[in-house]
Design an enzyme around this catalytic site. Sequence first.
Site, PDB file in Angstrom:
ATOM      1  N   GLY A   1       1.534  -6.518  42.452  1.00 46.46           N
ATOM      2  CA  GLY A   1       2.589  -5.530  42.673  1.00 46.46           C
ATOM      3  C   GLY A   1       2.010  -4.125  42.708  1.00 46.46           C
ATOM      4  O   GLY A   1       2.545  -3.249  43.383  1.00 46.46           O
TER       5      GLY A   1
ATOM      6  N   GLU B   1     -13.768 -12.529  43.794  1.00 42.83           N
ATOM      7  CA  GLU B   1     -13.910 -11.085  43.568  1.00 42.83           C
ATOM      8  C   GLU B   1     -14.069 -10.320  44.880  1.00 42.83           C
ATOM      9  O   GLU B   1     -13.576  -9.195  45.021  1.00 42.83           O
ATOM     10  CB  GLU B   1     -15.090 -10.802  42.632  1.00 42.83           C
ATOM     11  CG  GLU B   1     -14.999 -11.461  41.264  1.00 42.83           C
ATOM     12  CD  GLU B   1     -13.695 -11.185  40.545  1.00 42.83           C
ATOM     13  OE1 GLU B   1     -13.073 -10.121  40.781  1.00 42.83           O
ATOM     14  OE2 GLU B   1     -13.280 -12.030  39.725  1.00 42.83           O
TER      15      GLU B   1
END
Length: 232
Positions: free
Chosen positions: A48, A192
């Site tokens: 978010g 990552e």
Amino acid sequence: MSSWFLFSGLLFTLSSAKMTLQRFLAAYRSFFFPSPVKPPFLHICQVGDPVLRSPAKIVNPEQISSPEVQQVMIQMQQVMKRYDGVGIAAPQIGIPLRILALEVTPKRERELGAEVYAAREMSSLPLMIFINPKMEVLDFTKVVFPESCESLRGYSALVPRYKAVRLTGLDKRGEPLELESKGWIARIIQHEMDHLDGRLYIDLMDPKSFQNDAWQKINTHQGRVKIQFYEK
């Protein structure tokens, strides 16, 4: 004389009560209305937050030795240790730079058991920090295993990843660094690297496998379960 002492004692009591009230109000405001904190954070950003969906910027090699970039790397290590993670990318602490850190300690085998450790092709890896990393796929075979992320804390899903990759970049001193890996470490690297490109594992997962990792606990306790964001 006694009246003076009584009066002085009353003033002292009132003053102490006022100070106690002020400290209480300050603590209340700090807890419920905390002052804005600027990155790099000492916590992990959650899905978010726009920083997790934006491509990270290349670090100017001349700036690697700067206090600002060095501090980012220090805090990445601190946060990874605090959350007991195996990898972290700078955007996860609010910094949109192309920096990632990897570390797999031997305790993982004790935690997971030798059978699971071997099945997932896991291995130990000392702390490595890559600046401006680039990844090359060495084995295009896709392997599917459960995967989770501290930026979507409490959830996991099955995610396909390439079996072997090579990672190159610069270390924290600006020197060339390279790592060839397969199995679980290759998975961590890909995870990552996705963070640096604004992707999350939910973009690659099998949607039907997405789960709350506490679902069994929730059923066992008839829903009376508090899911904590951070336990330590």
